[in-house]
Design a protein around this motif. Structure first.
Motif, PDB file in Angstrom:
ATOM      1  N   ALA A 383     -12.978  25.473 -32.157  1.00  0.00           N
ATOM      2  CA  ALA A 383     -12.000  26.511 -32.503  1.00  0.00           C
ATOM      3  C   ALA A 383     -11.794  27.532 -31.377  1.00  0.00           C
ATOM      4  CB  ALA A 383     -12.407  27.206 -33.797  1.00  0.00           C
ATOM      5  N   PRO A 384     -12.817  27.894 -30.591  1.00  0.00           N
ATOM      6  CA  PRO A 384     -12.584  28.871 -29.520  1.00  0.00           C
ATOM      7  C   PRO A 384     -11.516  28.435 -28.518  1.00  0.00           C
ATOM      8  CG  PRO A 384     -14.930  28.618 -29.894  1.00  0.00           C
ATOM      9  CD  PRO A 384     -14.250  27.571 -30.730  1.00  0.00           C
ATOM     10  N   LEU A 385     -11.214  27.138 -28.450  1.00  0.00           N
ATOM     11  CA  LEU A 385     -10.143  26.703 -27.556  1.00  0.00           C
ATOM     12  C   LEU A 385      -8.773  27.120 -28.088  1.00  0.00           C
ATOM     13  CD1 LEU A 385     -11.200  23.035 -26.629  1.00  0.00           C
ATOM     14  CD2 LEU A 385     -11.337  25.067 -25.196  1.00  0.00           C
ATOM     15  N   TRP A 386      -8.703  27.401 -29.368  1.00  0.00           N
ATOM     16  CA  TRP A 386      -7.422  27.777 -29.996  1.00  0.00           C
ATOM     17  C   TRP A 386      -7.624  29.080 -30.777  1.00  0.00           C
ATOM     18  CZ3 TRP A 386      -9.162  22.638 -30.008  1.00  0.00           C
ATOM     19  CH2 TRP A 386      -8.341  21.706 -29.352  1.00  0.00           C
ATOM     20  N   PRO A 387      -7.862  30.183 -30.078  1.00  0.00           N
ATOM     21  CA  PRO A 387      -8.303  31.396 -30.766  1.00  0.00           C
ATOM     22  C   PRO A 387      -7.294  31.941 -31.773  1.00  0.00           C
ATOM     23  CG  PRO A 387      -7.792  31.843 -28.451  1.00  0.00           C
ATOM     24  CD  PRO A 387      -7.745  30.358 -28.633  1.00  0.00           C
ATOM     25  N   GLU A 388      -6.017  31.602 -31.626  1.00  0.00           N
ATOM     26  CA  GLU A 388      -5.041  32.166 -32.564  1.00  0.00           C
ATOM     27  C   GLU A 388      -4.910  31.346 -33.842  1.00  0.00           C
ATOM     28  OE1 GLU A 388      -1.277  33.342 -31.004  1.00  0.00           O
ATOM     29  OE2 GLU A 388      -2.158  34.319 -29.267  1.00  0.00           O
ATOM     30  N   VAL A 391      -9.085  28.009 -38.448  1.00  0.00           N
ATOM     31  CA  VAL A 391      -9.926  26.844 -38.157  1.00  0.00           C
ATOM     32  C   VAL A 391      -9.325  25.562 -38.726  1.00  0.00           C
ATOM     33  CG1 VAL A 391     -12.139  25.774 -38.642  1.00  0.00           C
ATOM     34  CG2 VAL A 391     -12.060  28.130 -37.872  1.00  0.00           C
ATOM     35  N   GLY A 392      -8.761  25.664 -39.916  1.00  0.00           N
ATOM     36  CA  GLY A 392      -8.185  24.475 -40.555  1.00  0.00           C
ATOM     37  C   GLY A 392      -7.001  23.896 -39.790  1.00  0.00           C
ATOM     38  N   ASP A 393      -6.384  24.697 -38.915  1.00  0.00           N
ATOM     39  CA  ASP A 393      -5.219  24.227 -38.163  1.00  0.00           C
ATOM     40  C   ASP A 393      -5.572  23.703 -36.782  1.00  0.00           C
ATOM     41  OD1 ASP A 393      -3.401  24.831 -40.179  1.00  0.00           O
ATOM     42  OD2 ASP A 393      -3.263  26.926 -39.540  1.00  0.00           O
ATOM     43  N   VAL A 394      -6.824  23.810 -36.377  1.00  0.00           N
ATOM     44  CA  VAL A 394      -7.239  23.292 -35.066  1.00  0.00           C
ATOM     45  C   VAL A 394      -6.873  21.811 -35.016  1.00  0.00           C
ATOM     46  CG1 VAL A 394      -9.278  22.674 -33.702  1.00  0.00           C
ATOM     47  CG2 VAL A 394      -9.036  24.987 -34.609  1.00  0.00           C
ATOM     48  N   PRO A 395      -6.143  21.383 -33.980  1.00  0.00           N
ATOM     49  CA  PRO A 395      -5.545  20.038 -33.992  1.00  0.00           C
ATOM     50  C   PRO A 395      -6.537  18.905 -33.692  1.00  0.00           C
ATOM     51  CG  PRO A 395      -4.914  21.202 -31.997  1.00  0.00           C
ATOM     52  CD  PRO A 395      -5.720  22.167 -32.810  1.00  0.00           C
ATOM     53  N   ILE A 396      -7.535  18.768 -34.535  1.00  0.00           N
ATOM     54  CA  ILE A 396      -8.453  17.631 -34.429  1.00  0.00           C
ATOM     55  C   ILE A 396      -8.513  16.985 -35.809  1.00  0.00           C
ATOM     56  CG2 ILE A 396     -10.816  16.897 -33.945  1.00  0.00           C
ATOM     57  CD1 ILE A 396     -11.145  19.360 -32.170  1.00  0.00           C
ATOM     58  N   GLY A 397      -8.045  15.764 -35.892  1.00  0.00           N
ATOM     59  CA  GLY A 397      -8.033  15.068 -37.173  1.00  0.00           C
ATOM     60  C   GLY A 397      -9.317  14.264 -37.354  1.00  0.00           C
ATOM     61  N   ALA A 398      -9.273  13.269 -38.224  1.00  0.00           N
ATOM     62  CA  ALA A 398     -10.458  12.437 -38.437  1.00  0.00           C
ATOM     63  C   ALA A 398     -10.049  11.001 -38.751  1.00  0.00           C
ATOM     64  CB  ALA A 398     -11.296  12.996 -39.581  1.00  0.00           C
ATOM     65  N   VAL A 399     -10.706  10.068 -38.085  1.00  0.00           N
ATOM     66  CA  VAL A 399     -10.631   8.659 -38.476  1.00  0.00           C
ATOM     67  C   VAL A 399     -12.081   8.220 -38.655  1.00  0.00           C
ATOM     68  CG1 VAL A 399     -10.013   6.313 -37.792  1.00  0.00           C
ATOM     69  CG2 VAL A 399      -8.518   8.216 -37.157  1.00  0.00           C
TER      70      VAL A 399
END
Ligand SMILES: *Cc1c(COP(=O)(O)O)cnc(C)c1O
Length: 842
Positions: A383-388, A391-399
């Protein structure tokens, strides 16, 4: 006597056996049942299941035996027919060809590939996953090119001494011994730390797809700087960065030298991350793009998969090293070193550190974690890479990962599934898997007993060989009684990292011994796993466990299997009754050995971490309760959790296993086996994983990438310019006022209004949206999606402001919350969060 030198004698096969050689050279066919049966008839002793190595069979088979086979027309006919059959299947219609348009070609870059124990180019889970990915893609005919390194010594082989200590050996292997063939006349050159390094390219086949491995040992050149690829994870970070340069930059150059143009690049963990830099360099030099344009040009086609929630598992280099190893890159591209270093920055962290995962996340347009829980953990961790962003919007999904069924599923279990669900079961839904309830408990129990018996035989055999190899002499007799094929068997095999807590079951040694030595209903244990050579605490855990298998008081009921590899993994995960996993949640990103067990109806007993968090259901296994890990004192935590673990074994697992009906069947157990396979098999095999990647990631990435690149990368240039404008103007974007809506009735329309300032940006550049819904006791809005608001122009008298509105109505009464968000908007963005910019009402 120790050999001074070793050299390789390549077998000369009679011409008649060329089809046999061709079959053994396709790593995608190795685990096909027809191929396994064939090699058993070549040499039953050499192709025993437990040491499955068709190529080795041919390499080691005596000339006499090969002559016999070559002179046997019926054998030759059988082999030729099988090769023809397998070859025809490569062109047959498949899941991949059922798509409207051809699937994009994907390059899959990984530092390790675990395809078979006989090709030891892997250290553990990451490599086995990569191997399973390629094998499952081959089964589905998904076009994919693997790219990796060839390590002469692979990962270390493990030996355990009489005190339970681990020793490491690094046997050397020649590529031709493992089904690789040299790509003639092609080499790759690159600058590694100021020295020109040349690598040759080896090719393996996995079904219809190639796997290319780079190798810096070129005969005749003794330059020590050439020894980049000797050992997998062999050295310190200096060796790491050299290997990763070769993998990323060299891998890309190899693809180009081969004339292969993938549309999508999939990075299996950050180790291959430098491929991004080579692609940027090419886009700048050959495409004439600026640095920001080049980033946009490669971004849409890059997928990064993160595999570890443990910061120590991530590659971090000193900036000084990046300066030393990437000077050439800055000279070639004209990009300032400071701009390159900024890509690997850790926000708020040590400025002297370059983080390869951060670089990959910044440059790849798409990223995913490997289980649902790990997705959540990764979004928090990065999340610190996308401080604005929330957390739920941080662009890392899951497979969620999966395992290759033909490699790991026992034949008798596969037969039961095929008979009840059908031969196409890997494409079947869970609904269709209900048909499994028609299977008879007897056949499941027979399969269970056969697996356990095979495991016990295998372990006794390995133990005899180990004792013989060490010249301990004499004491072999007890091995005949080592383990009991009728006794409830619990298995634990994985890397001996301390967070995996292999010793949790040993916490109360007397209680454990009582379980082992129960007269009526005993338990026996099988352990396996390697500790990283530099991990002293891990080695100590290993020694404690191995000690039980040496102590005459426990060794009949506890076995430590040395040198855990893919073959051992196959025997263990189909042989035991219960698969144990005790990580510190949430440090296990996914875990795949439990899936191998589940595919065989072996019941998982695990902390709800990684895949088990989403997979667990009471009728299919057990969840070990846990404390709040990070606020509990570690000693107390292990005390409590081991207690819960013992209770589960004592009160649930042992009774369920030994509670036999009139016919001697444990109906409760076989019922759980059915539920386990029914629920977990359709979900956790690698075919499902590859399909998810294709449909959810590869195809959309290729589609977007094509749009970005047409007309001399017009869209990439446009997006780069637009991003620069938005970043410049973002500071003045504000939510000035949110008008509180008036109270209303159910089903009555309410108007929501907000006043915003966009500075130099236009309403086309942003999406102003609101979230409305019931609020909980903490004041959080529950569920729902953001709804775009319409721009109604400037409020009278305020030229710098804009008024936005939306309407909502509610189908139930209660307290509602309302929040407004402004984010950048561009039709070509993969997702709104791509820039990491967002303004929220505070
Ligand atoms: C499956 C497998 C692994 C990975 O298992 P995890 O449960 O993810 O730890 C590691 N090594 C071998 C040999 C395997 O077969």
């Amino acid at each position: 006597m120790k050999a001074n030198h070793t050299f390789t004698v390549v077998p000369r096969l009679p011409d008649e056996l060329s089809s046999l050689a061709a079959i053994s050279h396709n790593l995608g066919w190795l685990f096909d049942r027809r191929v396994r049966t064939l090699f058993e008839s070549v040499d039953p002793e050499l192709s025993r299941f437990e040491q499955y190595d068709p190529l080795g069979v041919l390499n080691r088979c005596s000339t006499t035996r090969l002559g016999e086979l070559a002179a046997d027309p019926s054998f030759i006919r059988r082999v030729d027919a099988l090769l023809a059959e397998l070859t025809a299947e490569l062109d047959a219609p498949s899941w991949a060809t059922s798509h409207e348009s051809p699937l994009p070609l994907v390059a899959y870059l990984s530092p390790e590939f675990g395809l078979a124990a006989s090709v030891p180019q892997y250290s553990g889970g990451l490599g086995v996953l990569a191997g399973d990915h390629l094998k499952a893609a081959a089964d589905l005919h998904v076009p994919i090119v693997g790219v990796g390194l060839f390590y002469r010594s692979g990962y270390f082989r493990q030996m355990i001494d009489h005190e339970g200590r681990q020793h490491e050996r690094f046997p050397v292997q020649h590529p031709v011994e493992v089904a690789l063939s040299r790509v003639d006349d092609l080499t790759v050159e690159l600058d590694i730390g100021g020295t020109p390094v040349v690598a040759s390219i080896w090719k393996a086949l996995v079904g219809p797809n190639p796997l290319y491995l780079l190798d810096t040992r070129i005969p005749g050149e003794g330059n020590p700087d050439q020894l980049v690829t000797d050992r997998l994870y062999g050295g310190g970070s200096e060796e790491r960065i050299r290997q990763e340069l070769l993998l990323g930059v060299g891998g890309m150059r190899a693809l180009r030298a081969l004339g292969i143009e993938p549309e999508v690049f999939h990075l299996n963990e950050g180790h291959a991350g430098f491929v991004t830099l080579e692609r940027i360099r090419i886009a700048m030099i050959e495409g004439g793009l600026t640095f920001p344009e080049a980033i946009e040009a490669i971004r849409p086609s890059m997928l990064f998969t993160t595999h570890t929630p443990v910061p120590a598992g991530i590659d971090r280099f000193g900036r000084e090293m990046v300066e030393r190893y990437f000077g050439w890159w800055c000279r070639d591209t004209g990009v300032a070193m400071s701009d390159l270093l900024a890509l690997g920055e850790e926000p708020g962290g040590d400025p002297a550190v370059f983080n390869l995962a951060n670089m990959s996340l910044r440059l790849c347009g798409d990223a995913n974690a490997v289980s649902l829980l790990h997705g959540h953990v990764s979004r928090t961790m990065f999340a610190p890479l996308w401080p604005e962003l929330d957390v739920g919007d941080v662009p890392i999904g899951a497979v969620t990962n999966g395992v290759h069924a033909p490699t790991f599923m026992a034949d008798d279990i596969a037969d039961i599934i095929v008979r009840n669900v059908g031969p196409d079961w890997p494409l079947a839904t869970r609904e269709q898997f209900r048909a499994l309830h028609a299977a008879s408990p007897e056949e499941l129990w027979d399969a269970r007993n056969a697996g356990r018996r095979q495991l016990v035989e295998f372990l006794r055999d390995r133990a005899r060989r180990a004792v013989a190899a060490r010249n301990h002499g004499g004491d072999l007799a007890w091995i005949d009684n080592m383990l009991d094929p009728e006794v409830l068997t619990i298995g634990f095999a994985r890397r001996f990292a301390t967070y995996k807590r292999a010793t949790l079951l040993l916490h109360d040694i007397d209680r454990l011994k009582a379980l082992l030595s129960d007269d009526e209903r005993p338990v026996q244990l099988v352990f396996a796993g390697k500790a990283h050579p530099a991990d002293e605490p891990g080695k100590e855990f290993l020694r404690e466990v191995a000690h039980l298998s040496i102590d005459p008081a426990t060794r009949k009921r506890v076995v430590f299997l040395e040198d855990y590899d893919l073959d051992a993994g196959r025997v263990l995960t189909r042989g035991v009754d219960v698969w144990l996993n005790t990580p510190l949640r949430p440090m296990e990103a996914c875990g795949t050995s439990g899936m191998k067990a589940a595919l065989n109806g072996v019941l998982n007993l695990s902390v709800r971490d990684g895949w088990w968090d989403e997979a667990f259901r009471p009728e299919a296994g057990w969840a070990i309760p846990i404390t709040d890990h990070f606020s509990t004192d570690p000693a107390q935590r292990d005390e409590m959790e081991s207690n819960w673990l013992y209770e589960l074994i004592e009160h649930e697992i042992v009774p369920l296993f030994y509670d036999r009906g009139p016919s001697g069947l444990p109906a409760g157990w076989t019922g759980r086996m059915i539920s386990c396979i029914e629920w977990l098999a359709p979900q956790f095999h690698a075919g499902r994983m590859v399909r998810d990647y294709v449909e959810g990631h590869y195809v959309p990435a290729a589609r977007r990438s094509r749009r970005y690149l047409v007309d001399d990368a017009a869209v990439a240039k446009d997006v780069a310019a637009w991003k620069a404008k938005v970043r410049r103007g973002w500071e003045s974007v504000r939510i000035v006022e949110v008008e509180p809506p008036v109270d209303s009735h159910v089903d009555e329309k309410v108007t929501l209004r907000a006043v915003v300032a966009l500075g130099g940006l236009s309403p086309d550049d942003v999406d102003v949206a609101c979230l409305v819904g019931p609020v909980n006791n903490d004041g959080d809005i529950m569920g729902g999606d953001f709804m775009s608001m319409a721009c109604e122009g400037g409020p009278p008298g305020s030229p710098d402001l804009l008024l936005y509105s939306a309407q909502a109505s509610f189908d139930r009464a209660g307290s509602m919350g309302y929040a407004v968000r402004i984010v950048p908007r561009h039709a070509e963005l993969p997702r709104w969060s791509d820039l990491g910019l967002a303004r929220l009402t505070t």
